[in-house]
Design an enzyme around this catalytic site. Structure first.
Site, PDB file in Angstrom:
ATOM      1  N   ASP A  19      62.360  53.178  41.724  1.00  0.00           N
ATOM      2  CA  ASP A  19      62.974  54.473  41.408  1.00  0.00           C
ATOM      3  C   ASP A  19      61.944  55.596  41.509  1.00  0.00           C
ATOM      4  O   ASP A  19      60.742  55.371  41.312  1.00  0.00           O
ATOM      5  CB  ASP A  19      63.558  54.408  39.984  1.00  0.00           C
ATOM      6  N   HIS A  36      62.139  58.742  50.312  1.00  0.00           N
ATOM      7  CA  HIS A  36      62.543  57.366  50.646  1.00  0.00           C
ATOM      8  C   HIS A  36      61.621  56.794  51.730  1.00  0.00           C
ATOM      9  O   HIS A  36      61.267  55.613  51.699  1.00  0.00           O
ATOM     10  CB  HIS A  36      64.005  57.343  51.097  1.00  0.00           C
ATOM     11  N   LEU A 130      55.728  33.807  50.627  1.00  0.00           N
ATOM     12  CA  LEU A 130      56.482  34.668  49.717  1.00  0.00           C
ATOM     13  C   LEU A 130      57.917  34.761  50.218  1.00  0.00           C
ATOM     14  O   LEU A 130      58.142  34.864  51.429  1.00  0.00           O
ATOM     15  CB  LEU A 130      55.868  36.086  49.717  1.00  0.00           C
TER      16      LEU A 130
END
Ligand code: FPP
Length: 243
Positions: A19, A36, A130
């Site tokens: 956020d 963004h 991962l």
């Protein structure tokens, strides 16, 4: 039974609500989409640091089912950014042994994004260092509702593990493994419909840092703090049991 953890990937499951992109941009006099874009650049550092910290599963919240309510321009910019990220980052992810998958609804994604998702998932399928899951058009509540519908409003014999399998199926995510550590950047302290089932016993970590400024060192500090916590899953601490 203490948790629904399925251990499909070794290591910690860390989930992050990324956020603060919009405020980061506004504070710099930039349009929100630039925040963004900066957020997408920050993802690389976190993904590359995660395996060094013992993280095996990293779930990033990129777009909630409620984010469709944002202005169409911002939604369009985000979806285009996800596609560029998937196409542009896939080779590097593969080289680093990262398996990428997307969780959330797929039926509302534009075909070009859906194609990029499927390509990236296929190209990185063998990654073993991962597992990176990016949540797009994701809703924790919807995943639970879909699972409940499949369970025909809960067969009384259903176990947590059985239900977790249905939650996983509802979000296309492979499993519904418990979150160990849930981090939210940007100063707010809420879950925003993220990992509602999986975060039942998650340790929570909040920072006022906006996502574009969140670094691998900050992730390392959050994991170190997490490792110092005493997780009891509703039971008593060992010392109390011993006494
Ligand atoms: C919340 O910040 C962030 C989003 C809704 C989008 C998250 C997207 C990214 C981090 C970039 C792309 C990610 C990937 C995986 C390529 P906000 O817009 O709500 O910020 P604000 O609260 O400051 O307005």
């Amino acid at each position: 039974m203490q948790s629904t953890r399925q251990d499909s990937e070794p290591g910690l499951h860390v989930a992050i609500v990324m956020d603060g992109n919009g405020r980061w941009a506004t504070a710099r006099g930039l349009p929100r989409r630039r925040g963004h874009e900066a957020g997408a650049r920050a993802v690389r550092g976190i993904v590359e640091t995660a395996p060094t910290l013992g993280i095996g599963l990293l779930t990033l919240y990129a777009f909630s089912a409620d984010n469709w309510k944002r202005p169409p321009r911002e939604v369009g910019a985000l979806l285009a950014l996800f596609r560029r990220y998937l196409d542009g980052e896939c080779e590097r992810l593969r080289a680093n042994g990262v398996r990428l998958s997307i969780i959330g609804r797929r039926d509302r994604l534009p075909p070009s994004l859906l194609a990029a998702v499927e390509r990236a998932e296929l190209d990185t399928a063998r990654g073993a260092e991962l597992h990176l899951r990016i949540a797009i058009d994701y809703s924790g509540r919807d995943a639970i509702i879909a699972a409940a519908a499949r369970a025909r409003l809960i067969d009384s014999e259903m176990t947590r593990e059985g239900f977790a399998t249905l939650v996983a199926a509802a979000q296309h995510g492979g499993d519904a493994r418990d979150v160990d550590l849930l981090i939210r950047t940007g100063g707010e302290r809420r879950l925003s419909d993220f990992m509602l089932w999986e975060a039942a016993y998650a340790e929570l970590s909040f920072t006022t840092r906006a996502w574009p400024d969140f670094t691998g060192a900050m992730l390392a500090a959050a994991v170190e703090d997490f490792r110092g916590r005493n997780r009891r899953f509703g039971a008593l601490p060992d010392v109390a049991v011993a006494g």
